[in-house]
Design an enzyme around this catalytic site. Structure first.
Site, mmCIF file in Angstrom:
data_model
loop_
_atom_site.group_PDB
_atom_site.id
_atom_site.type_symbol
_atom_site.label_atom_id
_atom_site.label_comp_id
_atom_site.label_asym_id
_atom_site.label_seq_id
_atom_site.Cartn_x
_atom_site.Cartn_y
_atom_site.Cartn_z
ATOM 1 N N TYR A 1 0.943 -1.306 -0.053
ATOM 2 C CA TYR A 1 -0.067 -0.010 -0.030
ATOM 3 C C TYR A 1 0.979 1.268 0.043
ATOM 4 O O TYR A 1 0.420 1.991 -0.749
ATOM 5 C CB TYR A 1 -0.948 -0.058 1.188
ATOM 6 C CG TYR A 1 -2.008 1.028 1.202
ATOM 7 C CD1 TYR A 1 -2.973 1.076 0.322
ATOM 8 C CD2 TYR A 1 -1.679 2.240 2.151
ATOM 9 C CE1 TYR A 1 -3.935 2.254 0.490
ATOM 10 C CE2 TYR A 1 -2.753 3.126 2.321
ATOM 11 C CZ TYR A 1 -3.828 3.167 1.660
ATOM 12 O OH TYR A 1 -4.847 4.267 1.576
ATOM 13 N N ALA A 2 1.733 1.350 0.709
ATOM 14 C CA ALA A 2 2.725 2.492 0.901
ATOM 15 C C ALA A 2 3.498 2.500 -0.315
ATOM 16 O O ALA A 2 3.602 3.805 -0.791
ATOM 17 C CB ALA A 2 3.751 2.223 2.070
ATOM 18 N N ALA A 3 3.909 1.600 -1.127
ATOM 19 C CA ALA A 3 4.791 1.742 -2.244
ATOM 20 C C ALA A 3 3.775 2.340 -3.385
ATOM 21 O O ALA A 3 4.119 2.998 -4.164
ATOM 22 C CB ALA A 3 5.216 0.440 -2.815
ATOM 23 N N SER A 4 2.306 1.865 -3.246
ATOM 24 C CA SER A 4 1.309 2.315 -4.349
ATOM 25 C C SER A 4 1.145 3.767 -4.055
ATOM 26 O O SER A 4 0.923 4.458 -5.208
ATOM 27 C CB SER A 4 0.184 1.442 -4.335
ATOM 28 O OG SER A 4 -0.339 1.692 -3.320
ATOM 29 N N LYS A 5 0.987 4.147 -2.811
ATOM 30 C CA LYS A 5 0.492 5.459 -2.706
ATOM 31 C C LYS A 5 1.819 6.630 -2.938
ATOM 32 O O LYS A 5 1.409 7.558 -3.220
ATOM 33 C CB LYS A 5 -0.098 5.589 -1.185
ATOM 34 C CG LYS A 5 -1.427 4.832 -0.990
ATOM 35 C CD LYS A 5 -2.325 5.573 -1.956
ATOM 36 C CE LYS A 5 -3.790 4.803 -1.798
ATOM 37 N NZ LYS A 5 -4.715 5.587 -2.821
#
Length: 239
Positions: A149-153
């Protein structure tokens, strides 16, 4: 940009933050196009002042969602404002399967690009447009169990900055919003102990409301001298 009379497409707009954004634009006099994986229910549509057109489809499926958007243009619709809100979580430790990592990237980051690409092309021709991408403070600070999630955001923030530079000379503004802990189905699923632990780290000592994100979207749409920025709406969680 003046909102009244403009056409806005909002992905993931049949619940939560996306629905609040759609209702705010409707109240401001915009022509709203809803989006969800399935056809919106009569209960959702009844919350608006007029009949709401909509498109459906998984945004990670580039061909499917881009066909839906191109059909709008072929029918004579011009999208003035795009709000990329649709997304997902699949929280697991960093030892997760590669499929679990890829799934979140494909929806949140690739999906945002899939929707943006055809709209950005048309906005370049018109030399006008506003795009607002929903990121997250997790994309700025990271979090245990949310590497995907962090990488995508974080990727959405990089995409926002690049699009802002490309679009500036064509009259297109692109910004991102990074919400913190907002009252939602996800936060409602937390135990009372978990909620209290999180609150201790929020200087304003409360969770945010979806309407506070919606009002930030309206602000960024109207202000013609802001582009390439990521606005945190998090009660001070990430200072």
């Amino acid at each position: 940009m003046e909102i009244e009379g403009k056409t806005v497409l909002i992905t993931g707009s049949v619940r939560g933050i996306g629905l609040a954004i759609a209702k705010a634009f409707d109240l401001a006099g915009a022509k709203v196009i809803l989006h969800g994986r399935q056809i919106p229910s009569a209960e959702i549509l009844a919350q608006f002042s007029k009949d709401m057109p909509y498109i459906t489809g998984d945004i990670s499926n580039a061909e499917l969602i881009q066909n839906e958007i191109n059909n709008l243009y072929q029918q004579g619709t011009q999208i003035d404002i795009l709000i990329n809100n649709a997304g997902m979580t699949n929280d697991k430790p960093a030892t997760m399967r590669s499929e679990d990592f890829a799934q979140v990237i494909n929806v949140n980051l690739n999906g945002t690009f899939n929707v943006t690409q055809p709209v950005f092309k048309q906005m370049r021709k018109k030399k006008q447009g506003v795009i607002i991408n929903l990121s997250s403070i997790i994309g700025l600070m990271g979090n245990i169990g949310q590497a995907n999630y962090a990488a995508s955001k974080a990727g959405i923030i990089g995409l926002t900055k690049s699009l802002a530079r490309e679009g500036a000379t064509k009259g297109i503004r692109v910004n991102a919003i990074a919400p913190g802990m907002i009252e939602s189905d996800m936060t409602n699923a937390l135990s009372e102990a978990q909620r209290e632990t999180i609150l201790t780290n929020i200087p304003l000592k409360r969770y945010g409301h979806v309407d506070e994100i919606a009002q930030t979207v309206l602000f960024l749409t109207r202000n013609d001298y802001i582009t390439g920025q990521t606005i945190t709406v998090d009660g001070g969680l990430y200072i």
